[in-house]
Design an enzyme around this catalytic site. Structure first.
Site, PDB file in Angstrom:
ATOM      1  CG  ASP A  18      -2.481   1.134   1.234  1.00 53.99           C
ATOM      2  OD1 ASP A  18      -2.493   1.319  -0.326  1.00 53.99           O
ATOM      3  OD2 ASP A  18      -2.793   0.950   2.106  1.00 53.99           O
ATOM      4  CG  ASN A  66      -8.148  -2.267  -5.473  1.00 57.83           C
ATOM      5  OD1 ASN A  66      -6.818  -2.554  -5.158  1.00 57.83           O
ATOM      6  ND2 ASN A  66      -7.963  -1.714  -4.294  1.00 57.83           N
TER       7      ASN A  66
HETATM    8  C1  IPE Z   1      -4.991  -2.611  -0.523  1.00 51.38           C
HETATM    9  O1  IPE Z   1      -5.382  -1.315  -0.494  1.00 51.38           O
HETATM   10  C2  IPE Z   1      -5.364  -3.545  -1.696  1.00 51.38           C
HETATM   11  C3  IPE Z   1      -4.478  -3.460  -2.582  1.00 51.38           C
HETATM   12  C4  IPE Z   1      -3.055  -3.639  -1.405  1.00 51.38           C
HETATM   13  C5  IPE Z   1      -4.804  -4.191  -3.292  1.00 51.38           C
HETATM   14  P1  IPE Z   1      -6.232  -0.429  -0.735  1.00 51.38           P
HETATM   15  O2  IPE Z   1      -5.584   1.016  -0.785  1.00 51.38           O
HETATM   16  O3  IPE Z   1      -6.691  -1.280  -1.532  1.00 51.38           O
HETATM   17  O4  IPE Z   1      -7.224  -0.499   0.743  1.00 51.38           O
HETATM   18  P2  IPE Z   1      -7.989   0.407   1.337  1.00 51.38           P
HETATM   19  O5  IPE Z   1      -8.732   0.625   1.163  1.00 51.38           O
HETATM   20  O6  IPE Z   1      -7.266   1.293   1.882  1.00 51.38           O
HETATM   21  O7  IPE Z   1      -8.476  -0.498   2.205  1.00 51.38           O
HETATM   22  C1  IPE Z   2      -1.436   0.351  -3.571  1.00 52.24           C
HETATM   23  O1  IPE Z   2      -1.286   1.332  -3.332  1.00 52.24           O
HETATM   24  C2  IPE Z   2      -1.849  -0.054  -4.713  1.00 52.24           C
HETATM   25  C3  IPE Z   2      -3.095  -0.956  -5.098  1.00 52.24           C
HETATM   26  C4  IPE Z   2      -4.466  -0.495  -3.802  1.00 52.24           C
HETATM   27  C5  IPE Z   2      -3.258  -1.532  -6.227  1.00 52.24           C
HETATM   28  P1  IPE Z   2      -2.537   2.747  -3.377  1.00 52.24           P
HETATM   29  O2  IPE Z   2      -3.181   3.203  -4.699  1.00 52.24           O
HETATM   30  O3  IPE Z   2      -3.777   2.589  -2.724  1.00 52.24           O
HETATM   31  O4  IPE Z   2      -2.149   3.738  -2.985  1.00 52.24           O
HETATM   32  P2  IPE Z   2      -2.007   4.976  -1.958  1.00 52.24           P
HETATM   33  O5  IPE Z   2      -3.160   3.754  -0.873  1.00 52.24           O
HETATM   34  O6  IPE Z   2      -3.174   5.780  -2.496  1.00 52.24           O
HETATM   35  O7  IPE Z   2      -1.467   5.721  -1.705  1.00 52.24           O
HETATM   36 MG    MG Z   3      -4.136   2.477  -0.670  1.00 51.71          MG
END
Ligand code: IPE
Ligand code: IPE
Ligand code: MG
Length: 247
Positions: A18, A66
Site C-alpha cells: 500500500d 479496487n
Molecule cells: C489494499 O489496499 C489492496 C491492495 C493492496 C491490493 P487499498 O489501498 O485498496 O486498501 P484501502 O482502500 O485503503 O483499505
Molecule cells: C497500493 O497503493 C496499490 C493498490 C492498491 C493497487 P495505493 O494505490 O492504494 O496507494 P494509496 O493508498 O492511494 O497511497
Molecule cells: Mg491504498
C-alpha cells in the site's frame, strides 16, 4: 542477539502493498507513477524474499474493491500487470520462481489472463520458492466461492452433509495448497486488513510499517522478519506450554 532458531523463521510472508498513490502525490506525480515504481519494488522484494529464506511470498496486488477506482487508473494497473508478467517470465525461469495466483483471475482482462496462464504453466515445476499474486482477490468473495463449491461437493456426494470441519472447508479456499501466512506485513502506515486472508491469517503475526510501498526495501523486509522472530506464537496455549513442550 542470537540468531533465531529455524522453527521461528516464517515460511510464508504476505504483504499488503500500500502507498503507491501517496508516494506519487508527495512528488507531484500522477498516481500511475507510484504504481510503476511499485512494480520495481515487487521485483526487488520477490528476490529479497528468496534471499532471506522464505518459501512462499504472497503479494496483494489488486483487490475486488479496487475495480471501483477511476477507470483510467484500473486500466493502467492492468496494463502494468500485463507488462510485468511479460517482462518477468525469463527472470522467474532463471531464478526458479513458481508463480501462483489467488483471486477471481477469470474476471481479469483477457491479455492479463493469457500471460498469467502461460507464466504459471512455465514455472509450475519449481518447488523451492513460490510467488503468489493476489489478483482480483477479496477474502469475503473467496469464502462465498468456497461455500458454493462446498455445497456442490455435498450435492455430488464428495462431502458429507451435516458435517462441519475446518480441515474440510479449508480445501475449498483459493489457498488450499498453500501454507497459512506466518507473517502479514502492511506498508504505508494503515493498520487494517482490507479484506485480505481473513481466515488464513487467523494466527498470523502482523507487522505494520509506515514505509510507502515504492520505498519498501530488502532491509525493511528483513526488519519485519526479525520482528516476527521475536514474537511468541501461542495458538491459544500458555507461554509456559509453548516454551517447555510437554514430555
Ligand atoms: C489494499 O489496499 C489492496 C491492495 C493492496 C491490493 P487499498 O489501498 O485498496 O486498501 P484501502 O482502500 O485503503 O483499505
Ligand atoms: C497500493 O497503493 C496499490 C493498490 C492498491 C493497487 P495505493 O494505490 O492504494 O496507494 P494509496 O493508498 O492511494 O497511497
Ligand atoms: Mg491504498
Amino acid at each position: 542477539m542470537p540468531p533465531p532458531s529455524p522453527d521461528k523463521f516464517p515460511t510464508h510472508a504476505a504483504i499488503i502493498m500500500d502507498g503507491n498513490g501517496r508516494w506519487a502525490k508527495q512528488r507531484g506525480l500522477p498516481r500511475i507513477e507510484g504504481h510503476r515504481r511499485g512494480v520495481e519494488t515487487v521485483r526487488q522484494v520477490t528476490e529479497a524474499g528468496r534471499e532471506l529464506g522464505l518459501r512462499t511470498l504472497t503479494l496483494y496486488a489488486f483487490s475486488v474493491e479496487n475495480w471501483k477506482r477511476p477507470p483510467d487508473e484500473v486500466g493502467a494497473l492492468m496494463g502494468l500487470l500485463e507488462f510485468y508478467l511479460q517482462k518477468e517470465l525469463n527472470t522467474f525461469i532463471k531464478n526458479r520462481i513458481r508463480l501462483r495466483t489467488i483471486g477471481r483471475t477469470h474476471e481479469l482482462p483477457a491479455g492479463v489472463q493469457k500471460h498469467l496462464n502461460h507464466t504459471i504453466a512455465e514455472t509450475a515445476r519449481f518447488t523451492d520458492y513460490t510467488l503468489v499474486l493476489a489478483l482480483n482477490y477479496g477474502s469475503r468473495t473467496e469464502v462465498a466461492d468456497a461455500a458454493r463449491d462446498y455445497a456442490a461437493a455435498v450435492a455430488a456426494g464428495r462431502e458429507t452433509a451435516g458435517e462441519s470441519s475446518w480441515a474440510a472447508f479449508n480445501r475449498y479456499l483459493y489457498t488450499s495448497d498453500l501454507p497459512d501466512p506466518d507473517l502479514i506485513i502492511r506498508t504505508s502506515g494503515e493498520t487494517r486488513i482490507s479484506n485480505f486472508m481473513l481466515l488464513q491469517g487467523a494466527y498470523a503475526e502482523f507487522v505494520f510499517t509506515p514505509v510507502l510501498w515504492p520505498d519498501f526495501s530488502k532491509a525493511d523486509l528483513a526488519a519485519a522478519i526479525a520482528e516476527y522472530t521475536r514474537r511468541e506464537r501461542r495458538y491459544g496455549l500458555t507461554s509456559e506450554q509453548v516454551t517447555t513442550p510437554a514430555k
